[in-house]
Design a protein around this motif. Structure first.
Motif, mmCIF file in Angstrom:
data_model
loop_
_atom_site.group_PDB
_atom_site.id
_atom_site.type_symbol
_atom_site.label_atom_id
_atom_site.label_comp_id
_atom_site.label_asym_id
_atom_site.label_seq_id
_atom_site.Cartn_x
_atom_site.Cartn_y
_atom_site.Cartn_z
ATOM 1 N N MET A 1 1.786 0.027 -12.817
ATOM 2 C CA MET A 1 0.816 0.519 -11.833
ATOM 3 C C MET A 1 1.547 1.172 -10.659
ATOM 4 S SD MET A 1 -2.075 -1.591 -9.684
ATOM 5 C CE MET A 1 -2.919 -2.064 -11.197
ATOM 6 N N THR A 2 1.101 2.360 -10.273
ATOM 7 C CA THR A 2 1.726 3.075 -9.163
ATOM 8 C C THR A 2 1.581 2.283 -7.870
ATOM 9 O OG1 THR A 2 1.237 5.192 -10.220
ATOM 10 C CG2 THR A 2 1.746 5.227 -7.860
ATOM 11 N N LEU A 3 2.672 2.191 -7.126
ATOM 12 C CA LEU A 3 2.686 1.413 -5.888
ATOM 13 C C LEU A 3 1.814 2.063 -4.819
ATOM 14 C CD1 LEU A 3 3.917 -0.897 -4.160
ATOM 15 C CD2 LEU A 3 5.781 0.679 -3.605
ATOM 16 N N SER A 4 1.024 1.243 -4.118
ATOM 17 C CA SER A 4 0.243 1.690 -2.969
ATOM 18 C C SER A 4 0.370 0.650 -1.859
ATOM 19 C CB SER A 4 -1.235 1.868 -3.327
ATOM 20 O OG SER A 4 -1.998 2.166 -2.164
ATOM 21 N N LEU A 5 0.460 1.128 -0.623
ATOM 22 C CA LEU A 5 0.601 0.230 0.525
ATOM 23 C C LEU A 5 -0.582 0.317 1.486
ATOM 24 C CD1 LEU A 5 4.396 0.744 1.318
ATOM 25 C CD2 LEU A 5 3.329 -1.203 0.190
ATOM 26 N N LEU A 6 -1.645 0.980 1.095
ATOM 27 C CA LEU A 6 -2.779 1.118 1.987
ATOM 28 C C LEU A 6 -3.423 -0.225 2.302
ATOM 29 C CD1 LEU A 6 -4.413 4.406 0.635
ATOM 30 C CD2 LEU A 6 -2.798 4.102 2.518
ATOM 31 N N ALA A 7 -3.488 -1.108 1.322
ATOM 32 C CA ALA A 7 -4.048 -2.436 1.576
ATOM 33 C C ALA A 7 -3.159 -3.219 2.541
ATOM 34 C CB ALA A 7 -4.212 -3.202 0.261
ATOM 35 N N ARG A 8 -1.857 -3.038 2.438
ATOM 36 C CA ARG A 8 -0.928 -3.700 3.366
ATOM 37 C C ARG A 8 -1.172 -3.213 4.791
ATOM 38 N NH1 ARG A 8 1.228 -8.063 0.675
ATOM 39 N NH2 ARG A 8 2.336 -7.426 -1.230
ATOM 40 N N ARG A 9 -1.433 -1.923 4.934
ATOM 41 C CA ARG A 9 -1.716 -1.374 6.263
ATOM 42 C C ARG A 9 -2.925 -2.062 6.875
ATOM 43 N NH1 ARG A 9 -4.159 4.490 6.173
ATOM 44 N NH2 ARG A 9 -5.779 3.193 5.225
ATOM 45 N N ASP A 10 -3.941 -2.256 6.073
ATOM 46 C CA ASP A 10 -5.150 -2.891 6.585
ATOM 47 C C ASP A 10 -4.907 -4.361 6.915
ATOM 48 O OD1 ASP A 10 -6.378 -0.452 6.185
ATOM 49 O OD2 ASP A 10 -7.170 -1.002 4.202
ATOM 50 N N GLU A 11 -4.082 -5.034 6.096
ATOM 51 C CA GLU A 11 -3.766 -6.441 6.358
ATOM 52 C C GLU A 11 -3.044 -6.610 7.691
ATOM 53 O OE1 GLU A 11 -1.415 -7.728 3.090
ATOM 54 O OE2 GLU A 11 -3.020 -7.476 1.605
ATOM 55 N N VAL A 12 -2.116 -5.729 7.965
ATOM 56 C CA VAL A 12 -1.332 -5.807 9.193
ATOM 57 C C VAL A 12 -2.168 -5.397 10.400
ATOM 58 C CG1 VAL A 12 0.672 -4.831 10.391
ATOM 59 C CG2 VAL A 12 0.862 -5.507 7.998
ATOM 60 N N GLY A 13 -3.213 -4.601 10.182
ATOM 61 C CA GLY A 13 -4.056 -4.149 11.275
ATOM 62 C C GLY A 13 -3.437 -3.021 12.069
ATOM 63 N N LEU A 14 -2.741 -2.142 11.397
ATOM 64 C CA LEU A 14 -2.053 -1.050 12.072
ATOM 65 C C LEU A 14 -3.051 -0.084 12.682
ATOM 66 C CD1 LEU A 14 1.084 0.769 10.884
ATOM 67 C CD2 LEU A 14 -0.920 2.135 11.426
ATOM 68 N N GLY A 377 9.177 6.178 -12.985
ATOM 69 C CA GLY A 377 8.130 5.234 -13.371
ATOM 70 C C GLY A 377 7.126 5.022 -12.255
ATOM 71 N N ASP A 378 6.755 3.767 -12.015
ATOM 72 C CA ASP A 378 5.742 3.446 -11.011
ATOM 73 C C ASP A 378 6.187 3.768 -9.591
ATOM 74 O OD1 ASP A 378 4.166 2.517 -13.052
ATOM 75 O OD2 ASP A 378 4.605 0.388 -12.723
ATOM 76 N N LEU A 379 7.487 3.976 -9.391
ATOM 77 C CA LEU A 379 8.021 4.256 -8.059
ATOM 78 C C LEU A 379 8.404 5.723 -7.882
ATOM 79 C CD1 LEU A 379 10.302 1.103 -7.545
ATOM 80 C CD2 LEU A 379 7.931 1.450 -6.815
ATOM 81 N N ALA A 380 7.982 6.570 -8.804
ATOM 82 C CA ALA A 380 8.402 7.972 -8.777
ATOM 83 C C ALA A 380 7.915 8.707 -7.532
ATOM 84 C CB ALA A 380 7.909 8.688 -10.036
ATOM 85 N N ALA A 381 6.828 8.249 -6.931
ATOM 86 C CA ALA A 381 6.299 8.916 -5.738
ATOM 87 C C ALA A 381 7.109 8.586 -4.490
ATOM 88 C CB ALA A 381 4.838 8.526 -5.520
ATOM 89 N N GLY A 382 7.973 7.578 -4.564
ATOM 90 C CA GLY A 382 8.785 7.183 -3.425
ATOM 91 C C GLY A 382 10.144 7.850 -3.426
#
Length: 503
Positions: A1-14, A377-382
Motif C-alpha cells: 500500500m502506498t504510504l500516506s501521512l495525511l492521517a498523521r497530520r490530522d492526529e498531530v493537529g498541525l 515500490g510503495d515508497l516510490a513517491a518519496g
C-alpha cells in the motif's frame, strides 16, 4: 500500500504556519503562502506564510524596540536565569509533540528521537547551559599602564538584534544553539526557520511566552530564502547574523554583511573523514558507527556526517563488510512507525543532486559495494535512496570532494599515518573528523594534526556545552559553550580617573 501521512497530520493537529511579530501571530501582508510537500510521500502537509520585505522590516523593527527599551536585556539576571530554565523544562514536557511535528516537517523518524544530538532533550540542555552564563556576564579590571590613579575596565554587553537563520535538518538543537546564547546575553532575535522544518520551530516559539519571555524579544518570519531570508540578512538594523546551511548562502551573507559590518557566525557544512587503523578497538563497530552517520535518522543529511572513511589496507575488507551489513539494516517508511530508521531526502532537488553524484562516482571508477539506487515500490513517491557504499575511492573524485548530503559513504584506503592525515586534510572543509585506534599517543598526535573543528576518538558526539564549528570553508565562529555566548556580546572598555587630574 502506498504510504500516506495525511492521517498523521490530522492526529498531530498541525495548523498552518504564521508570522510572530511583537507578540502577535498573523499572516503575511501579501497573503502569500508556501506549501510544504512531505519528502516521504510528496503530499501537501500544510502551508506557511511567506514574509516579504515589509513583514521582515516590521519584525526587525519590533526586535529593535525590544532591545532598545531594555525589556529583556535590563531585566534582573535572576529573572532571566529562571525564564530560560523554565523554558528548558517546557521543551522536555512537550518533547513527544515536537518530535511528531518534526516528522511532518522533515521526515526524521520518531525512532531517532533518543539520539542525543538531534533530540529535544539536547535543545533543553542548551538552554539550561546558557542560562548559567547570564549572571557570569562580566569583564575585567586591569592594572593601568600609566599608574594607579585611574581604573581600566572592560564590560560585555549584548550585541543587539540577531537574525537567526535555521536549517531544516536539526531544528531542535540548532534552534537552541542560536536562541539560547542570544537570549542569555540579552539580545533580541528575529528567527527564520527553514521552510522545510517550520512547524516544529513555531511550536517551540509558542512556548517562549509561557516561560516568561516578553513580547517582541523573539520574532519569527517564515518563508524561503527568497524573499524572506534575503530581506532578513540584509536588513540594516540587524546587528548579527547567525546562519547554518549551505556554503553558497553563507558566502552571500558575508558579502551582504559588508554594508553595515554585521557580525556573522556561520556553519556551512563539511566533508568529514574517519581514520581507521588496524589497532582500532573494534573494526566492526567503527564501520557500523561511520556508516550509521550517513544512513540512520537523517540519511546522511547532516553537516558533520563522516562521509569519507579512510581505512588502513590491513582492515579494509573487514571494514567494508561491516559497513555493508549496517547499510542492509536500514529501513524506510512511515516516520511515526518504530520500525522506520531513516528519513527520505528533503526534496526532489536534493534527490537529483545525490543521484547525480552517485552516477559520477560510478563514471569516475569507484566500486559500488551496495546501494546506488532509489527505493521503489510503495515508497516510490518519496525521496528515498538506498544506503550506498563506494570502495576504492580516490580523494580527487567528486564523491570525495563534494558534500553529498545523502546516504553515501566513500571508502578510501591508506597505508601509513602521514598518508591518512594528508588525505583527511585535503578538502575545502574542516568541520569534523574521527579516528579509531588503541594507541593513545597516536590518537592525541593525530587529533592535533587534523584540520577540523571537532575530532572524535573512538566515537563521535556533539554536546551543547562544547564549541562546535569548523576550519576553512566549514564556517566562521563556534556554537555551544562560552565562546558562543561571548559571540553574542560586544566588548566595551571603560576608563575612569580617580583624581581630579586628567589621565
Amino acid at each position: 500500500m502506498t504510504l500516506s501521512l495525511l492521517a498523521r497530520r490530522d492526529e498531530v493537529g498541525l495548523t498552518d504556519g504564521m508570522l510572530l511579530i511583537d507578540g502577535k501571530w498573523r499572516g503575511a501582508t501579501s497573503g502569500e503562502t508556501w506549501t510544504h510537500l512531505h519528502p516521504a510521500t510528496g503530499e501537501a502537509i500544510g502551508d506557511i506564510a511567506v514574509a516579504g520585505p515589509s513583514d521582515v522590516d516590521e519584525a526587525v523593527q519590533a526586535a529593535r524596540r525590544a532591545f532598545d527599551d531594555g525589556r529583556w536585556s535590563n531585566t534582573r539576571a535572576g529573572v532571566r536565569v529562571k525564564a530560560l530554565h523554565r523554558y528548558g523544562d517546557l521543551l522536555r514536557d512537550h518533547a513527544d509533540e515536537l518530535r511528531g511535528l518534526q516528522a511532518l516537517d522533515n521526515g526524521v523518524p520518531l525512532s531517532f528521537g533518543p539520539v542525543y544530538a538531534t533530540s529535544v532533550g539536547a535543545a533543553a540542555d542548551a538552554f539550561d547551559h546558557h542560562a548559567g552564563w547570564i549572571d557570569k556576564l562580566g569583564g575585567q579590571t586591569l592594572t593601568p599602564y600609566q599608574g594607579g590613579d585611574h581604573l581600566a575596565m572592560t564590560f560585555r554587553e549584548p550585541i543587539g538584534v540577531v537574525a537567526a537563520i535555521l536549517p531544516w535538518n536539526g531544528p531542535f538543537l540548532l534552534y537552541a544553539q542560536k536562541l539560547a546564547p542570544a537570549l542569555a546575553a540579552g539580545c533580541t532575535v528575529v528567527l527564520k526557520p527553514s521552510e522545510y522544518a517550520t512547524f516544529c520551530v513555531l511550536r517551540m516559539v509558542e512556548l517562549l511566552a509561557e516561560a516568561g519571555i516578553p513580547d517582541g524579544v523573539v520574532n519569527v518570519v517564515t518563508g524561503p530564502g527568497d524573499p524572506t531570508g534575503e530581506a532578513l540578512m540584509t536588513h540594516p538594523l540587524v546587528d548579527k547574523v547567525s546562519f547554518t546551511g549551505s556554503r553558497g548562502v553563507g558566502k552571500r551573507i558575508v558579502a551582504a554583511s559588508a554594508d553595515t559590518l554585521k557580525r556573522v557566525s556561520l556553519e556551512l557544512g563539511g566533508k568529514s573523514p574517519t581514520l581507521v587503523f588496524p589497532d582500532a578497538p573494534d573494526i566492526g563497530l567503527a564501520a557500523m558507527t561511520t556508516m550509521g552517520t550517513v544512513t540512520m535518522g537523517l540519511s546522511g543529511q547532516a553537516c558533520v556526517a563522516h562521509t569519507r572513511a579512510l581505512v588502513h589496507r590491513d582492515v579494509y575488507d573487514q571494514f567494508l563488510g561491516a559497513a555493508e551489513m549496517m547499510a542492509g539494516a536500514i529501513t524506510y517508511g512511515d516516520p511515526f512507525e518504530a520500525s522506520t530508521l531513516a528519513s527520505p531526502l528533503i526534496n526532489t532537488k536534493q534527490l537529483d543532486h545525490v543521484m547525480g553524484l552517485i552516477a559520477r562516482g560510478k563514471e569516475q571508477g569507484a566500486r559500488v559495494v551496495c546501494g546506488g539506487e532509489r527505493v521503489e515500490g510503495d515508497l516510490a513517491a518519496g525521496n528515498f535512496v538506498r544506503p550506498t557504499i563506494f570502495a576504492d575511492v580516490d580523494n580527487t573524485m567528486d564523491i570525495a570532494r563534494q558534500e553529498v548530503f545523502g546516504p553515501v559513504l566513500a571508502v578510501i584506503p591508506f597505508e601509513h599515518e602521514d598518508e591518512a592525515v594528508a588525505i583527511a586534510n585535503d578538502t575545502e572543509y574542516g568541520l569534523g573528523a574521527g579516528l579509531y585506534t588503541a594507541d593513545a599517543r597516536r590518537a592525541f598526535r593525530l587529533a592535533r594534526r587534523l584540520r577540523a573543528g571537532t575530532v572524535g576518538i573512538n566515537g563521535f558526539q556533539v554536546e551543547p556545552h562544547l564549541p562546535f564549528g569548523g576550519f576553512k570553508q566549514s564556517g566562521l565562529g563556534r556554537e555551544g559553550g562560552q565562546s558562543a555566548f561571548e559571540a553574542y556580546t560586544e566588548l566595551k572598555t571603560v576608563l575612569m580617573p580617580l583624581t581630579e587630574e586628567l589621565m
